[in-house]
Design a protein around this motif. Structure first.
Motif, PDB file in Angstrom:
ATOM      1  N   ALA A 195     -25.009 -34.896  45.655  1.00 53.40           N
ATOM      2  CA  ALA A 195     -26.038 -35.616  44.908  1.00 53.40           C
ATOM      3  C   ALA A 195     -26.898 -34.656  44.081  1.00 53.40           C
ATOM      4  O   ALA A 195     -27.232 -34.932  42.913  1.00 53.40           O
ATOM      5  N   ILE A 196     -27.246 -33.510  44.672  1.00 54.80           N
ATOM      6  CA  ILE A 196     -28.066 -32.524  43.962  1.00 54.80           C
ATOM      7  C   ILE A 196     -27.292 -31.923  42.801  1.00 54.80           C
ATOM      8  O   ILE A 196     -27.837 -31.711  41.702  1.00 54.80           O
ATOM      9  N   VAL A 197     -26.006 -31.645  43.013  1.00 54.26           N
ATOM     10  CA  VAL A 197     -25.163 -31.107  41.948  1.00 54.26           C
ATOM     11  C   VAL A 197     -25.087 -32.080  40.772  1.00 54.26           C
ATOM     12  O   VAL A 197     -25.194 -31.691  39.604  1.00 54.26           O
ATOM     13  N   VAL A 198     -24.918 -33.355  41.082  1.00 52.45           N
ATOM     14  CA  VAL A 198     -24.835 -34.375  40.031  1.00 52.45           C
ATOM     15  C   VAL A 198     -26.125 -34.412  39.220  1.00 52.45           C
ATOM     16  O   VAL A 198     -26.111 -34.399  37.985  1.00 52.45           O
ATOM     17  N   PHE A 199     -27.261 -34.433  39.909  1.00 52.34           N
ATOM     18  CA  PHE A 199     -28.557 -34.488  39.221  1.00 52.34           C
ATOM     19  C   PHE A 199     -28.783 -33.247  38.359  1.00 52.34           C
ATOM     20  O   PHE A 199     -29.169 -33.343  37.191  1.00 52.34           O
ATOM     21  N   ALA A 200     -28.530 -32.064  38.932  1.00 52.84           N
ATOM     22  CA  ALA A 200     -28.753 -30.815  38.203  1.00 52.84           C
ATOM     23  C   ALA A 200     -27.810 -30.686  37.016  1.00 52.84           C
ATOM     24  O   ALA A 200     -28.193 -30.181  35.954  1.00 52.84           O
ATOM     25  N   ALA A 201     -26.571 -31.159  37.172  1.00 53.98           N
ATOM     26  CA  ALA A 201     -25.604 -31.071  36.082  1.00 53.98           C
ATOM     27  C   ALA A 201     -25.984 -31.977  34.923  1.00 53.98           C
ATOM     28  O   ALA A 201     -25.764 -31.633  33.753  1.00 53.98           O
ATOM     29  N   ILE A 202     -26.559 -33.140  35.226  1.00 52.42           N
ATOM     30  CA  ILE A 202     -27.039 -34.036  34.166  1.00 52.42           C
ATOM     31  C   ILE A 202     -28.131 -33.337  33.363  1.00 52.42           C
ATOM     32  O   ILE A 202     -28.132 -33.355  32.128  1.00 52.42           O
ATOM     33  N   LYS A 203     -29.073 -32.720  34.069  1.00 56.02           N
ATOM     34  CA  LYS A 203     -30.149 -31.990  33.403  1.00 56.02           C
ATOM     35  C   LYS A 203     -29.607 -30.817  32.600  1.00 56.02           C
ATOM     36  O   LYS A 203     -30.060 -30.525  31.495  1.00 56.02           O
ATOM     37  N   LEU A 204     -28.612 -30.141  33.175  1.00 60.93           N
ATOM     38  CA  LEU A 204     -27.988 -29.007  32.508  1.00 60.93           C
ATOM     39  C   LEU A 204     -27.406 -29.430  31.168  1.00 60.93           C
ATOM     40  O   LEU A 204     -27.570 -28.747  30.143  1.00 60.93           O
ATOM     41  N   ILE A 226     -11.482 -28.496  47.412  1.00 63.40           N
ATOM     42  CA  ILE A 226     -12.620 -27.681  46.989  1.00 63.40           C
ATOM     43  C   ILE A 226     -12.712 -27.632  45.466  1.00 63.40           C
ATOM     44  O   ILE A 226     -13.809 -27.651  44.894  1.00 63.40           O
ATOM     45  N   ALA A 227     -11.567 -27.582  44.799  1.00 66.15           N
ATOM     46  CA  ALA A 227     -11.572 -27.581  43.332  1.00 66.15           C
ATOM     47  C   ALA A 227     -12.232 -28.846  42.784  1.00 66.15           C
ATOM     48  O   ALA A 227     -13.006 -28.798  41.825  1.00 66.15           O
ATOM     49  N   ALA A 228     -11.928 -29.971  43.400  1.00 68.10           N
ATOM     50  CA  ALA A 228     -12.550 -31.228  42.974  1.00 68.10           C
ATOM     51  C   ALA A 228     -14.052 -31.203  43.226  1.00 68.10           C
ATOM     52  O   ALA A 228     -14.850 -31.666  42.404  1.00 68.10           O
ATOM     53  N   SER A 229     -14.445 -30.639  44.364  1.00 69.09           N
ATOM     54  CA  SER A 229     -15.865 -30.570  44.701  1.00 69.09           C
ATOM     55  C   SER A 229     -16.632 -29.697  43.710  1.00 69.09           C
ATOM     56  O   SER A 229     -17.688 -30.079  43.220  1.00 69.09           O
ATOM     57  N   THR A 230     -16.092 -28.519  43.428  1.00 66.71           N
ATOM     58  CA  THR A 230     -16.792 -27.604  42.521  1.00 66.71           C
ATOM     59  C   THR A 230     -16.703 -28.048  41.061  1.00 66.71           C
ATOM     60  O   THR A 230     -17.383 -27.485  40.202  1.00 66.71           O
ATOM     61  N   SER A 231     -15.868 -29.032  40.781  1.00 67.06           N
ATOM     62  CA  SER A 231     -15.770 -29.557  39.413  1.00 67.06           C
ATOM     63  C   SER A 231     -16.691 -30.748  39.171  1.00 67.06           C
ATOM     64  O   SER A 231     -16.697 -31.313  38.074  1.00 67.06           O
ATOM     65  N   LEU A 232     -17.451 -31.139  40.179  1.00 68.06           N
ATOM     66  CA  LEU A 232     -18.407 -32.238  39.989  1.00 68.06           C
ATOM     67  C   LEU A 232     -19.375 -31.983  38.837  1.00 68.06           C
ATOM     68  O   LEU A 232     -19.674 -32.898  38.062  1.00 68.06           O
ATOM     69  N   PRO A 233     -19.897 -30.746  38.679  1.00 70.69           N
ATOM     70  CA  PRO A 233     -20.787 -30.512  37.528  1.00 70.69           C
ATOM     71  C   PRO A 233     -20.108 -30.787  36.187  1.00 70.69           C
ATOM     72  O   PRO A 233     -20.721 -31.353  35.278  1.00 70.69           O
ATOM     73  N   GLU A 234     -18.838 -30.380  36.066  1.00 72.18           N
ATOM     74  CA  GLU A 234     -18.116 -30.648  34.818  1.00 72.18           C
ATOM     75  C   GLU A 234     -17.940 -32.147  34.596  1.00 72.18           C
ATOM     76  O   GLU A 234     -18.076 -32.633  33.467  1.00 72.18           O
ATOM     77  N   LEU A 235     -17.635 -32.865  35.671  1.00 69.57           N
ATOM     78  CA  LEU A 235     -17.453 -34.311  35.558  1.00 69.57           C
ATOM     79  C   LEU A 235     -18.713 -34.981  35.030  1.00 69.57           C
ATOM     80  O   LEU A 235     -18.672 -35.769  34.087  1.00 69.57           O
ATOM     81  N   VAL A 236     -19.852 -34.651  35.640  1.00 67.25           N
ATOM     82  CA  VAL A 236     -21.114 -35.266  35.232  1.00 67.25           C
ATOM     83  C   VAL A 236     -21.498 -34.832  33.827  1.00 67.25           C
ATOM     84  O   VAL A 236     -21.985 -35.642  33.021  1.00 67.25           O
TER      85      VAL A 236
END
Length: 320
Positions: free
Chosen positions: A12-21, A213-223
């Motif tokens: 959830a934090i990754v998703v929020f931070a990636a949107i801001k990014l 793990i690749a899918a997990s660490t790619s969440l920022p790219e997805l968002v």
């Protein structure tokens, strides 16, 4: 239970931070001479690739080479899968037909070249090192630096209706850096939690590294891609994916520097070669999508994206 809580909270934090990014990256694009492709390909791509670096370096220290390399190569594959899914979802916009493809050809072509070099290093057991780092890594770094020089500095930008920008550039940059740090920390926690969850299932390291793990660490790219599509800045969306893939290949060199048992690419299992070939094929499809003539029919337009999704599912099943 704690592992599950950590995983979903970090996600959830990754998703929020990636949107801001992504938002701050878009503002930097508008306030500077940097094009959307360059912002996506360098700033956002570099920031959203930080979790991959942390995870792979950690995997080296626990002596799990397949997770270290599989995380990088698997993230590249998953990034292109994200692009295919989003392109399929927004198929009526036919985004690839709207792009100035010259801005993205360098990163795509260099991505293909760097992946090919990585494949060659995994297949050929030549054990040539410099400072205990595989010789191919120096080639990867050199080609990456050349690719950075080829990013265009100017690009026509679409105005986003209803969006006003009154935040000073220095504050936007500070916010961008802060968001990147949050992505790094939360993404690392996400990766570690995902690894612990995977260990409980008894799945092999190749599948864990290249898929879970690749899918997990790619969440920022997805968002980041979804957010960029929503605001209509397709250059940042495509640039973030292609740039992230290049950056991940560059990070292989940094990971190899921490590996003390020889060239890291020659210590992986054969499954990693399959993942690397999958990444190469998917990049070739992306290159085709950038260079082909505009498709008039939606069915013809989405064919490459559909094919990308199918081959990903087939190969992932084979590895599993």
């Amino acid at each position: 239970m704690l592992v599950y809580i950590s995983f979903f909270l970090a996600a959830a934090i990754v998703v929020f931070a990636a949107i801001k990014l992504n938002d701050y990256g878009d503002q930097i694009s508008k306030q500077t001479a940097m094009s959307g492709a360059m912002v996506g390909g360098l700033l956002i791509a570099g920031a959203t690739s930080l979790p991959e670096l942390t995870t792979s370096v950690t995997a080296v220290y626990i002596d799990n080479v397949d997770i270290a390399v599989g995380n990088m190569l698997g993230s590249n594959v998953f990034n292109l899968l994200i692009l295919a899914f989003v392109d399929l979802f927004y198929r009526k916009k036919q985004v690839f037909n709207q792009l100035n493809t010259n801005n993205f050809l360098p990163s795509t072509i260099f991505g293909i070249a760097l992946t090919s070099i990585a494949i060659g290093a995994m297949i050929l057991d030549y054990q040539i090192t410099l400072f205990n780092i595989g010789f191919e890594m120096f080639i990867l770094v050199g080609l990456y630096m050349i690719s950075v020089k080829l990013f265009e500095q100017e690009e026509a930008r679409d105005e986003i209706k209803g969006q006003s920008n009154s935040t000073p550039l220095n504050k936007v940059i500070r916010y961008f850096v802060f968001s990147a740090i949050i992505v790094l920390i939360a993404g690392s926690i996400l990766s570690i939690s995902g690894d612990l969850l995977a260990e409980q299932t008894g799945i092999n390291s190749s599948f864990v590294g290249s898929v879970l793990i690749a899918a997990s660490t790619s969440l920022p790219e997805l968002v980041a891609v979804i957010a960029a599509y929503k605001i209509g800045n397709y250059a940042i969306a495509i640039g973030a994916i292609l740039g992230s893939n290049l950056f991940n290949l560059l990070l292989l060199a940094f990971t190899d520097a921490f590996y003390q048992q020889g060239p890291i690419l020659q210590g992986v299992s054969s499954s990693m070669i399959i993942i690397a070939f999958l990444s190469l094929v998917m990049m070739l499809i992306t290159l085709y999508m950038l260079m082909r003539s505009p498709a008039k029919k939606v069915v013809k337009y989405i064919a490459p994206s559909l094919f990308t999704i199918v081959i990903y599912l087939v190969v992932s099943y084979i590895i599993f």
